[in-house]
Design a protein around this motif. Sequence first.
Motif, PDB file in Angstrom:
ATOM      1  N   GLU A   1      -3.216   3.386   6.857  1.00 48.85           N
ATOM      2  CA  GLU A   1      -3.675   4.579   6.159  1.00 48.85           C
ATOM      3  C   GLU A   1      -3.904   5.742   7.128  1.00 48.85           C
ATOM      4  N   GLU A   2      -4.427   5.454   8.318  1.00 48.66           N
ATOM      5  CA  GLU A   2      -4.662   6.504   9.311  1.00 48.66           C
ATOM      6  C   GLU A   2      -3.404   6.831  10.106  1.00 48.66           C
ATOM      7  N   ASN A   3      -2.373   5.978   9.966  1.00 46.58           N
ATOM      8  CA  ASN A   3      -1.126   6.135  10.729  1.00 46.58           C
ATOM      9  C   ASN A   3      -1.414   6.125  12.228  1.00 46.58           C
ATOM     10  N   GLN A   4      -2.337   5.233  12.617  1.00 51.82           N
ATOM     11  CA  GLN A   4      -2.739   5.103  14.017  1.00 51.82           C
ATOM     12  C   GLN A   4      -2.830   3.627  14.379  1.00 51.82           C
TER      13      GLN A   4
ATOM     14  N   TYR B   1       1.654  -1.822 -11.247  1.00 53.29           N
ATOM     15  CA  TYR B   1       0.221  -1.512 -11.180  1.00 53.29           C
ATOM     16  C   TYR B   1      -0.063  -0.463 -10.111  1.00 53.29           C
ATOM     17  N   ILE B   2       0.451  -0.684  -8.892  1.00 50.06           N
ATOM     18  CA  ILE B   2       0.128   0.217  -7.790  1.00 50.06           C
ATOM     19  C   ILE B   2       0.816   1.572  -7.974  1.00 50.06           C
ATOM     20  N   VAL B   3       2.041   1.580  -8.516  1.00 50.15           N
ATOM     21  CA  VAL B   3       2.745   2.847  -8.774  1.00 50.15           C
ATOM     22  C   VAL B   3       1.984   3.662  -9.811  1.00 50.15           C
ATOM     23  N   GLN B   4       1.511   2.994 -10.851  1.00 53.63           N
ATOM     24  CA  GLN B   4       0.752   3.682 -11.902  1.00 53.63           C
ATOM     25  C   GLN B   4      -0.555   4.238 -11.338  1.00 53.63           C
ATOM     26  N   ALA B   5      -1.243   3.417 -10.506  1.00 53.29           N
ATOM     27  CA  ALA B   5      -2.540   3.831  -9.959  1.00 53.29           C
ATOM     28  C   ALA B   5      -2.410   5.026  -9.028  1.00 53.29           C
ATOM     29  N   VAL B   6      -1.332   5.063  -8.217  1.00 52.56           N
ATOM     30  CA  VAL B   6      -1.189   6.111  -7.210  1.00 52.56           C
ATOM     31  C   VAL B   6      -0.560   7.380  -7.793  1.00 52.56           C
ATOM     32  N   TYR B   7       0.477   7.205  -8.583  1.00 55.99           N
ATOM     33  CA  TYR B   7       1.230   8.368  -9.050  1.00 55.99           C
ATOM     34  C   TYR B   7       0.746   8.911 -10.397  1.00 55.99           C
ATOM     35  N   HIS B   8      -0.047   8.131 -11.091  1.00 52.11           N
ATOM     36  CA  HIS B   8      -0.553   8.593 -12.390  1.00 52.11           C
ATOM     37  C   HIS B   8      -2.049   8.315 -12.504  1.00 52.11           C
ATOM     38  N   PRO B   9      -2.840   8.927 -11.621  1.00 49.62           N
ATOM     39  CA  PRO B   9      -4.283   8.663 -11.633  1.00 49.62           C
ATOM     40  C   PRO B   9      -4.960   9.107 -12.920  1.00 49.62           C
ATOM     41  N   GLU B  10      -4.298  10.024 -13.669  1.00 53.00           N
ATOM     42  CA  GLU B  10      -4.880  10.482 -14.935  1.00 53.00           C
ATOM     43  C   GLU B  10      -4.831   9.386 -16.004  1.00 53.00           C
ATOM     44  N   ALA B  11      -3.950   8.412 -15.802  1.00 53.47           N
ATOM     45  CA  ALA B  11      -3.841   7.291 -16.745  1.00 53.47           C
ATOM     46  C   ALA B  11      -3.772   5.988 -15.949  1.00 53.47           C
ATOM     47  N   PRO B  12      -4.865   5.607 -15.270  1.00 54.16           N
ATOM     48  CA  PRO B  12      -4.848   4.430 -14.389  1.00 54.16           C
ATOM     49  C   PRO B  12      -4.608   3.154 -15.180  1.00 54.16           C
TER      50      PRO B  12
ATOM     51  N   GLY C   1      -4.997  -0.606  -5.521  1.00 47.47           N
ATOM     52  CA  GLY C   1      -3.845   0.263  -5.686  1.00 47.47           C
ATOM     53  C   GLY C   1      -4.068   1.668  -5.186  1.00 47.47           C
ATOM     54  N   SER C   2      -5.292   2.170  -5.286  1.00 41.86           N
ATOM     55  CA  SER C   2      -5.565   3.550  -4.907  1.00 41.86           C
ATOM     56  C   SER C   2      -6.651   3.594  -3.847  1.00 41.86           C
ATOM     57  N   LEU C   3      -6.604   4.629  -3.004  1.00 38.76           N
ATOM     58  CA  LEU C   3      -7.588   4.741  -1.926  1.00 38.76           C
ATOM     59  C   LEU C   3      -8.817   5.464  -2.473  1.00 38.76           C
ATOM     60  N   SER C   4      -9.621   4.736  -3.225  1.00 34.30           N
ATOM     61  CA  SER C   4     -10.841   5.289  -3.783  1.00 34.30           C
ATOM     62  C   SER C   4     -11.878   5.455  -2.692  1.00 34.30           C
TER      63      SER C   4
ATOM     64  N   HIS D   1       0.843  -1.193   0.000  1.00 30.69           N
ATOM     65  CA  HIS D   1       0.000   0.000   0.000  1.00 30.69           C
ATOM     66  C   HIS D   1       0.882   1.248   0.000  1.00 30.69           C
ATOM     67  N   ILE D   2       0.329   2.328  -0.509  1.00 35.44           N
ATOM     68  CA  ILE D   2       0.977   3.636  -0.451  1.00 35.44           C
ATOM     69  C   ILE D   2       0.002   4.582   0.235  1.00 35.44           C
ATOM     70  N   ARG D   3       0.438   5.151   1.378  1.00 35.87           N
ATOM     71  CA  ARG D   3      -0.466   5.996   2.165  1.00 35.87           C
ATOM     72  C   ARG D   3      -0.807   7.267   1.402  1.00 35.87           C
ATOM     73  N   GLU D   4      -2.070   7.628   1.403  1.00 38.60           N
ATOM     74  CA  GLU D   4      -2.546   8.776   0.638  1.00 38.60           C
ATOM     75  C   GLU D   4      -1.981  10.090   1.168  1.00 38.60           C
ATOM     76  N   SER D   5      -1.847  10.221   2.503  1.00 41.99           N
ATOM     77  CA  SER D   5      -1.483  11.513   3.094  1.00 41.99           C
ATOM     78  C   SER D   5      -0.034  11.898   2.871  1.00 41.99           C
ATOM     79  N   ASP D   6       0.891  10.926   2.936  1.00 42.49           N
ATOM     80  CA  ASP D   6       2.313  11.270   2.823  1.00 42.49           C
ATOM     81  C   ASP D   6       3.085  10.367   1.875  1.00 42.49           C
ATOM     82  N   MET D   7       2.372   9.528   1.143  1.00 48.92           N
ATOM     83  CA  MET D   7       2.974   8.629   0.153  1.00 48.92           C
ATOM     84  C   MET D   7       3.973   7.646   0.758  1.00 48.92           C
TER      85      MET D   7
END
Length: 818
Positions: free
Chosen positions: A216-219, A60-71, A353-356, A6-12
């Motif tokens: 994801e919540e870092n808790q 897959y996950i790198v593309q989904a998180v870092y390039h959401p314009e081209a999932p 891959g992404s936190l939809s 997983h890649i955390r949405e708040s701080d990657m």
Amino acid sequence: MEYIAHIRESDMKVQTVTEHLLEVRTLAEKYGKKLGIKYIAGLAGMLHDLGKYTEGFRNYIVQAVYHPEAPPSRGSVDHSTAGGKLLFERFHRVPADLSNKEAHINKMILAEVVGNAILSHHSYLQDFLNLDSESNFLNRVQDKCLPEFERAKDSFFELVMNATEFHLYVDKAVEELSDYLKVDSSSTTELKLMFLTKYVFSALIDADRTNTRCFEENQPDTSYNPQQLFSAYYTMLMTKIDSFHNHKHAHSAINQLRQGMSEQCEQFAAEPSGIYTLSIPTGGGKTLASLRYALKHALLKEKKHIIYVVPYTTIIEQNANEIRSILKDDEHILEHHSNVVEEETQDDEHEDGSLSLRQKLKLAKDNWDAPIIFTTMVQFLNVFYADGSRNIRRLHNLSESVIVFDEVQKVPVRCVSLFNQALNFLKTYAHSSIVLCTATQPELDYVRHKLEIEPEAEMIHNLDHVIEAFRRVEIVDRATNEHFDNDTLTEFVITQMRDVSSVLVILNTKSVVQALYRSLNERNLSVPIYHLSTSMCAAHRNQILDKVKALLEDKEPVICISTQLIEAGVDVSFQCVIRSLAGLDSIAQAAGRCNRHGEDLIRQVYVIDHIEENLKHLKEIKIGKEISRKILIDLSRDASLHGGHILSIQAMEKYFKEFYTELATSLNYSIPKLGQEMTTLLSGTRKNNTYYQAYLSKHRAALPLFLLNSYKTAAENFQVIDNLTTTVVVPFGDGPEEGKDIIAELNGQQSIPDLTRLLRKAQQYTINIYSYEKDLLSKNGSLVAYLDGKILALKEGAYHHEYGLNLENDSPLDMYMF
């Protein structure tokens, strides 16, 4: 290469696959330990994301998180099959060495049980055998080609656990499986393995989602000390009970009897865990007595949860508020009315891959991890049998619990066998204690799939004497020789109001309830008249009930017209009750709303036959009505029959036996379109499974699996209520965190904790609509979709301030009274 889970949405920040697998294994072991299957559950946790050890998933996950314009393309990477495939490849082999045949066979079974949970963790358990005489499970673990499977295995054995340690771990899981299968010689192996698979799946789903949410919540995941809480709760409850001794009527015969029954419940708490009955009559202090037993038993036997299961959402808030006021704790008492978000049943692996928004909804804390829980029979049965992963996620938290079924006679008939099997599993394997709590005990051990109730199950001594002592009403038969319509019933209600100050009318259908309400209002009586039905959300019904209760307490005139929702557990006491003929249990429950606290020596409950009720689609009510009519006729001819009165133990036993005999073909949840019973789909043997016979005919060979269960097919065809319904949020109440406010908030961007809070709060502002109602509302433009269509809400004009749901969308907005 760093493999990413997983890649955390708040701080990657990255959570590696290794970190995720080990952390999920630890949680799954914790959940599995409650059932004695620590290593079986841990195996599922450790292997579930094995397929993420691939370059394909990393890209897959790198593309989904870092390039959401081209999932990446949807479903382009399968990561959930690999773990199940590894187990099947290594352990699902016919043993060459027959010296330890049992262990080899158990390894094969383990590969099926754990493998199914792993490859299903983004959807629902797969069919071992489906209606097309194929195996979804085999298609995945045996036939599907995974391009980087060898790479994934090598990475796992290098980064998580070496091969030697792994095989030792599997050996421990096999020992657990062997011990599990030796418990309870009366159950079939197929039934045992069905529940084991579902429990492992529950542990895996919750461990996976909990770990992902915490990352994801870092808790860290917060926990509570159940023994410490239950000890404090017990002290507060006893303080409340002791205060009753100072009441001016404390030494009356009825209050002495209540006190005695409460003390019997406490004494009974020392008994071993099992399935027991608590048959306190209406008005006997059932809620506090059952809580006294539950807290004491939880302390003595170290239980983790106390769960109240009720038939209607109406009761949840009333009982929860009563208990909350005593225990002084808002944080640890969970009310779960309904699933506000409709369950996703399709595979959501492509979204890992992404936190939809859908991912956030999936991760919201919804696992019944609370010391005290209030929920409904629908939600309880959904945990075991419904499609999707949200419901079954809660299953493992039913273990090591005290579960009180309030008004257990309301178990839907077609679910009786499924209900019994679930309770037997919770008692025998999950170390839970079950209390069947009602004034009208159904004969649940009369059916084919019997409930394994204890030999000395009843908590209350000398029950006949207790029932007679609490008898405060006279049942007046007006159904045997006459008929009522709404016109004659209107006149009858008005006649009764000349002699009493309060009348409750309970009818069998919403349409006649609404028609009678209108008819009485047209008479311009100088009496407040109220309407109650399931077309109104829980918050709306509770508001009406609060008004009714206030008038009753002040001895002010009031008329209430309701469907049967008011019968079970609602604490109201009218001077007169009129009940449309129905099952004997419903008549008894209606009687419990009359002279409930013994305000008068005796009051009347009139049973009538309402000819305008259309029971065509209400088979169970119709059958119950006819059986009750026969018993009434018998009593009219010979008053000494059936124990001498309509609510006697003998009359109730006769009623339930005839009722279940009449509906015998429905008790195992028949699925006519498949020509199958649900019990066979879930735990059938080779002899009685028609799908297996079809497989033999089609393939000219036996299915190379031990398990035949059709989990997915069964779940797709399971509905507690006959008609498929959809939950919608309604715009009732415009104060903070009420209907309108919640609907507005749901349309904004929300964090996972905020979604958890909103979804729980929204439960009180929902109703369930049938498919035809949904279609009509959509056609009228009355439905609005929020959160990418995951939540539906009514527009204001589609909710009436008196009746609730308004299909015509013409409610007068200026007349809303909140």
